[in-house]
Design a protein around this motif. Structure first.
Motif, PDB file in Angstrom:
ATOM      1  N   HIS A 362      42.175  33.653  32.180  1.00 42.93           N
ATOM      2  CA  HIS A 362      40.905  34.087  32.092  1.00 42.93           C
ATOM      3  C   HIS A 362      39.898  33.167  33.004  1.00 42.93           C
ATOM      4  CE1 HIS A 362      42.851  35.862  28.568  1.00 42.93           C
ATOM      5  NE2 HIS A 362      42.867  34.539  28.010  1.00 42.93           N
ATOM      6  N   ASN A 363      40.361  32.813  34.170  1.00 46.53           N
ATOM      7  CA  ASN A 363      39.451  32.009  35.261  1.00 46.53           C
ATOM      8  C   ASN A 363      39.107  32.865  36.232  1.00 46.53           C
ATOM      9  OD1 ASN A 363      39.480  29.307  34.108  1.00 46.53           O
ATOM     10  ND2 ASN A 363      41.691  29.528  34.245  1.00 46.53           N
ATOM     11  N   ALA A 364      38.324  32.596  37.000  1.00 49.68           N
ATOM     12  CA  ALA A 364      37.720  33.394  38.272  1.00 49.68           C
ATOM     13  C   ALA A 364      37.607  32.334  39.349  1.00 49.68           C
ATOM     14  CB  ALA A 364      36.314  34.013  38.111  1.00 49.68           C
ATOM     15  N   PHE A 365      38.266  33.132  40.648  1.00 45.33           N
ATOM     16  CA  PHE A 365      38.484  32.225  41.702  1.00 45.33           C
ATOM     17  C   PHE A 365      37.729  33.034  42.911  1.00 45.33           C
ATOM     18  CE2 PHE A 365      42.043  31.175  39.214  1.00 45.33           C
ATOM     19  CZ  PHE A 365      42.077  30.010  39.304  1.00 45.33           C
ATOM     20  N   THR A 366      36.810  32.395  43.663  1.00 48.97           N
ATOM     21  CA  THR A 366      36.126  33.021  44.620  1.00 48.97           C
ATOM     22  C   THR A 366      36.573  32.145  45.921  1.00 48.97           C
ATOM     23  OG1 THR A 366      34.252  33.576  43.487  1.00 48.97           O
ATOM     24  CG2 THR A 366      33.923  33.480  45.775  1.00 48.97           C
ATOM     25  N   LEU A 367      37.445  33.027  46.863  1.00 50.01           N
ATOM     26  CA  LEU A 367      37.967  32.130  47.855  1.00 50.01           C
ATOM     27  C   LEU A 367      37.373  32.932  49.301  1.00 50.01           C
ATOM     28  CD1 LEU A 367      41.763  32.438  46.910  1.00 50.01           C
ATOM     29  CD2 LEU A 367      40.091  30.648  46.526  1.00 50.01           C
ATOM     30  N   PRO A 368      37.267  31.954  50.167  1.00 52.44           N
ATOM     31  CA  PRO A 368      36.628  32.508  51.555  1.00 52.44           C
ATOM     32  C   PRO A 368      37.795  33.186  52.157  1.00 52.44           C
ATOM     33  CG  PRO A 368      36.997  30.218  51.671  1.00 52.44           C
ATOM     34  CD  PRO A 368      37.293  30.622  50.183  1.00 52.44           C
ATOM     35  N   GLU A 369      37.421  33.914  53.357  1.00 50.29           N
ATOM     36  CA  GLU A 369      38.308  34.679  54.392  1.00 50.29           C
ATOM     37  C   GLU A 369      39.283  33.452  54.947  1.00 50.29           C
ATOM     38  OE1 GLU A 369      37.996  37.698  58.062  1.00 50.29           O
ATOM     39  OE2 GLU A 369      36.332  36.907  57.169  1.00 50.29           O
ATOM     40  N   GLY A 370      40.382  34.100  54.820  1.00 51.44           N
ATOM     41  CA  GLY A 370      41.228  32.900  55.521  1.00 51.44           C
ATOM     42  C   GLY A 370      42.031  32.098  54.422  1.00 51.44           C
ATOM     43  N   THR A 372      44.148  32.001  50.964  1.00 50.09           N
ATOM     44  CA  THR A 372      44.887  33.109  50.334  1.00 50.09           C
ATOM     45  C   THR A 372      45.046  32.644  48.695  1.00 50.09           C
ATOM     46  OG1 THR A 372      47.022  32.005  50.646  1.00 50.09           O
ATOM     47  CG2 THR A 372      45.996  33.922  52.177  1.00 50.09           C
ATOM     48  N   ALA A 373      45.417  33.449  47.827  1.00 49.35           N
ATOM     49  CA  ALA A 373      45.366  33.074  46.498  1.00 49.35           C
ATOM     50  C   ALA A 373      46.734  32.097  46.114  1.00 49.35           C
ATOM     51  CB  ALA A 373      45.499  34.382  45.606  1.00 49.35           C
ATOM     52  N   PRO A 384      56.935  24.214  34.227  1.00 46.16           N
ATOM     53  CA  PRO A 384      56.380  25.608  33.946  1.00 46.16           C
ATOM     54  C   PRO A 384      55.150  25.684  33.409  1.00 46.16           C
ATOM     55  CG  PRO A 384      57.872  24.903  32.095  1.00 46.16           C
ATOM     56  CD  PRO A 384      57.934  23.683  33.142  1.00 46.16           C
ATOM     57  N   LEU A 385      54.478  26.676  33.823  1.00 42.99           N
ATOM     58  CA  LEU A 385      52.736  26.927  33.462  1.00 42.99           C
ATOM     59  C   LEU A 385      52.688  28.067  32.939  1.00 42.99           C
ATOM     60  CD1 LEU A 385      50.491  27.473  36.405  1.00 42.99           C
ATOM     61  CD2 LEU A 385      52.865  27.235  36.665  1.00 42.99           C
ATOM     62  N   THR A 386      51.694  28.470  32.307  1.00 37.97           N
ATOM     63  CA  THR A 386      51.137  29.790  31.830  1.00 37.97           C
ATOM     64  C   THR A 386      50.089  30.293  32.637  1.00 37.97           C
ATOM     65  OG1 THR A 386      52.318  29.592  29.549  1.00 37.97           O
ATOM     66  CG2 THR A 386      50.333  31.204  29.893  1.00 37.97           C
ATOM     67  N   ALA A 387      49.929  31.240  33.310  1.00 44.40           N
ATOM     68  CA  ALA A 387      48.728  31.696  34.157  1.00 44.40           C
ATOM     69  C   ALA A 387      48.550  33.070  33.927  1.00 44.40           C
ATOM     70  CB  ALA A 387      48.912  31.329  35.738  1.00 44.40           C
ATOM     71  N   ALA A 388      47.683  33.533  33.205  1.00 48.29           N
ATOM     72  CA  ALA A 388      47.404  35.170  32.758  1.00 48.29           C
ATOM     73  C   ALA A 388      46.018  35.209  32.930  1.00 48.29           C
ATOM     74  CB  ALA A 388      47.933  35.164  31.393  1.00 48.29           C
ATOM     75  N   ASP A 389      45.869  36.554  33.270  1.00 51.58           N
ATOM     76  CA  ASP A 389      44.467  37.295  33.309  1.00 51.58           C
ATOM     77  C   ASP A 389      43.472  36.358  34.042  1.00 51.58           C
ATOM     78  OD1 ASP A 389      42.452  39.013  32.864  1.00 51.58           O
ATOM     79  OD2 ASP A 389      41.785  37.733  31.165  1.00 51.58           O
ATOM     80  N   ASN A 390      43.855  35.758  35.332  1.00 52.77           N
ATOM     81  CA  ASN A 390      42.969  35.125  36.250  1.00 52.77           C
ATOM     82  C   ASN A 390      42.461  36.308  37.555  1.00 52.77           C
ATOM     83  OD1 ASN A 390      43.089  32.143  35.390  1.00 52.77           O
ATOM     84  ND2 ASN A 390      45.280  32.717  35.657  1.00 52.77           N
ATOM     85  N   TRP A 391      41.451  36.281  37.950  1.00 47.61           N
ATOM     86  CA  TRP A 391      40.806  37.063  38.792  1.00 47.61           C
ATOM     87  C   TRP A 391      40.393  36.446  40.174  1.00 47.61           C
ATOM     88  CZ3 TRP A 391      39.249  42.547  37.721  1.00 47.61           C
ATOM     89  CH2 TRP A 391      39.709  42.875  36.451  1.00 47.61           C
ATOM     90  N   VAL A 392      40.934  36.711  41.065  1.00 52.15           N
ATOM     91  CA  VAL A 392      40.686  36.245  42.555  1.00 52.15           C
ATOM     92  C   VAL A 392      39.862  37.279  43.348  1.00 52.15           C
ATOM     93  CG1 VAL A 392      41.528  35.398  44.516  1.00 52.15           C
ATOM     94  CG2 VAL A 392      42.735  34.883  42.405  1.00 52.15           C
ATOM     95  N   ASN A 393      38.699  36.709  43.760  1.00 52.38           N
ATOM     96  CA  ASN A 393      37.693  37.770  44.596  1.00 52.38           C
ATOM     97  C   ASN A 393      37.654  39.106  43.891  1.00 52.38           C
ATOM     98  OD1 ASN A 393      37.354  35.501  46.362  1.00 52.38           O
ATOM     99  ND2 ASN A 393      38.614  36.435  47.800  1.00 52.38           N
TER     100      ASN A 393
END
Length: 446
Positions: A362-370, A372-373, A384-393
């Motif tokens: 449930h995190n948000a990521f704002t990445l600049p052009e160039g 990548t996620a 191992p990790l759990t990474a669910a419901d994350n939003w990128v740009n």
């Protein structure tokens, strides 16, 4: 229901009505999230507020109350580094509250004031230049009267000055919107039950970094002093603080031997068996090696850290960082509802280290052009990790899938093996950027 609760409840209802009426979804969610956060920490005196039940790992067991039970004799208001250290020392482990007014300078007069007799940086550079010393032997065996020995003595002098040790059952809190420290290193070491809130930390500047010719093929300058270190301590709540390099970003530092003369270490370290830590509504900005959970892969470290290093990060802003937000070894780390804003020097956010059990949801990521996620995750060892419901740009993104597609030689596996239960309200990741922008950091207690 009292008047404040009634207003908070009405505020939520108005947000829901607005959403139905067609207001922007992100704004409606941000309003709802704001209202949900307030009851968790409300009270007449922020200095006596305690961590809410279920608010991250620091709420586990006995919870975290800091100096909430301090009597009047152990409530101090300070505005100098000397007053601050004296207040921490007063009364031993008796509950205490230390209120910080204004910006306290912990840098000392200047670097020259910490230099040991005989130390000369020019001589140091000449002695250990790669063309003279080489790159295949370190400096650890250098005697006390060598340039490296004198550097160690100089660093020890600065160490004694810039570090302040926070005792058990203590709340350190800034007064108003402009309180904090310049060049301080708060040591929360071997104690239980500490709260640090509403403070701006400008990173300490190490006057005497060490050259290590064997660190990478080209060597590196390594420095000391994190703004806050949680070392072997438990039940620590870090809330509404701002961490930054301030007037001394890495871009202002010189280069020697072709390498950055790195005078910063981390902004926050949680290490050496520390446990039950919650970091909420903080801003971590303008830094390279930002947050470390677990400081070593060694078997000695493993013996101390296995089963510990339980840390929650929620509603924090990670802005213009290079790496370690956080880098994790061992512990069960829960990271949710954070906003990561990448800058031009971005390397990665989450470092997946030895035996780590990271849940990033449930995190948000704002990445600049160039950018990548696939760079958001960095694999150091198999874990191992759990990474669910994350939003990128603005788009829901499977961080593990995109990482594995872009970096196939660092294949990550899904499933951290545990499910966090110590959370208050979880906000939609679409609302997180607006929510965190308005409420995170020093000067924004609510």
């Amino acid at each position: 229901m009292n008047r404040r609760q009634w207003h908070a409840h009405a505020h939520v209802l108005r947000g829901r009505v607005a959403a139905v009426a067609g207001c922007a979804a992100a704004l409606a969610l941000a309003v709802t999230g704001t209202a949900s956060a307030r009851p968790a920490h409300h009270g007449p005196d922020p200095a006596r507020q305690v961590l809410a039940a279920r608010d991250g790992w620091a709420a586990y067991g006995t919870g975290t109350t800091g100096g909430a039970r301090a009597d009047a004799a152990h409530v101090h208001t300070v505005s100098t580094w000397e007053e601050f250290k004296a207040a921490l020392a007063d009364g031993g482990d008796a509950p205490k509250i230390v209120k910080v007014v204004g910006t306290i300078d912990a840098d000392g007069p200047d670097c020259a004031s910490f230099a040991a007799p005989g130390y000369d940086f020019g001589t140091y550079l000449k002695t250990y230049a790669p063309e003279t010393w080489g790159r295949d032997r370190d400096l650890s065996a250098e005697p006390d009267d060598s340039p490296e020995g004198l550097r160690r003595a100089s660093q020890a002098r600065q160490d004694a000055y810039v570090k302040a040790y926070v005792p058990a059952h203590t709340t350190v809190i800034g007064v108003g919107a402009h309180a904090g420290f310049k060049g301080a290193s708060l040591q929360i070491k071997g104690v239980d039950d500490v709260i640090v809130r509403n403070l701006t930390f400008e990173s300490p500047l190490d006057c005497f970094p060490q050259w290590d010719p064997t660190d990478t093929a080209d060597g590196n300058w390594n420095s000391e002093y994190d703004s806050v270190v949680v070392d072997g301590s438990s039940h620590v709540w870090l809330d509404h603080n701002t961490f930054t390099d301030g007037d001394h970003p890495d871009s202002t530092l010189p280069h020697y031997y072709g390498r950055l003369y790195q005078q910063h270490d981390g902004e926050l370290d949680v290490v050496r068996g520390a446990d039950y830590v919650t970091a909420s509504w903080n801003v971590f900005a303008d830094h390279d090696k930002t947050v470390l959970v677990g400081n070593s892969d060694s078997e000695a470290a493993a013996a101390v850290d296995r089963g510990r290093l339980k840390v929650t990060f929620h509603h924090n802003l990670f802005r213009d960082l290079v790496e370690r937000a956080p880098r994790v070894r061992f512990g069960q780390v829960d990271s949710y509802n954070n906003h990561f804003v990448a800058g031009p020097d971005y390397s990665y956010s989450y470092g997946i280290g030895k035996e780590s059990q990271l849940v990033a949801e449930h995190n948000a990521f704002t990445l600049p052009e160039g950018v990548t996620a696939g760079t958001i995750l960095k694999k150091w060892t198999e874990a191992p990790l759990t990474a669910a419901d994350n939003w990128v740009n603005g788009h829901r993104t499977d961080l593990i899938a995109v990482h594995n597609a872009e970096v196939p030689d660092e294949n990550l596996k899904s499933g951290a093996g545990w499910t966090p239960v110590l959370r208050t309200r979880v906000d939609s990741p679409r609302a997180v950027p607006a929510l965190v922008a308005r409420l995170a950091g020093a000067g924004r207690l609510h």
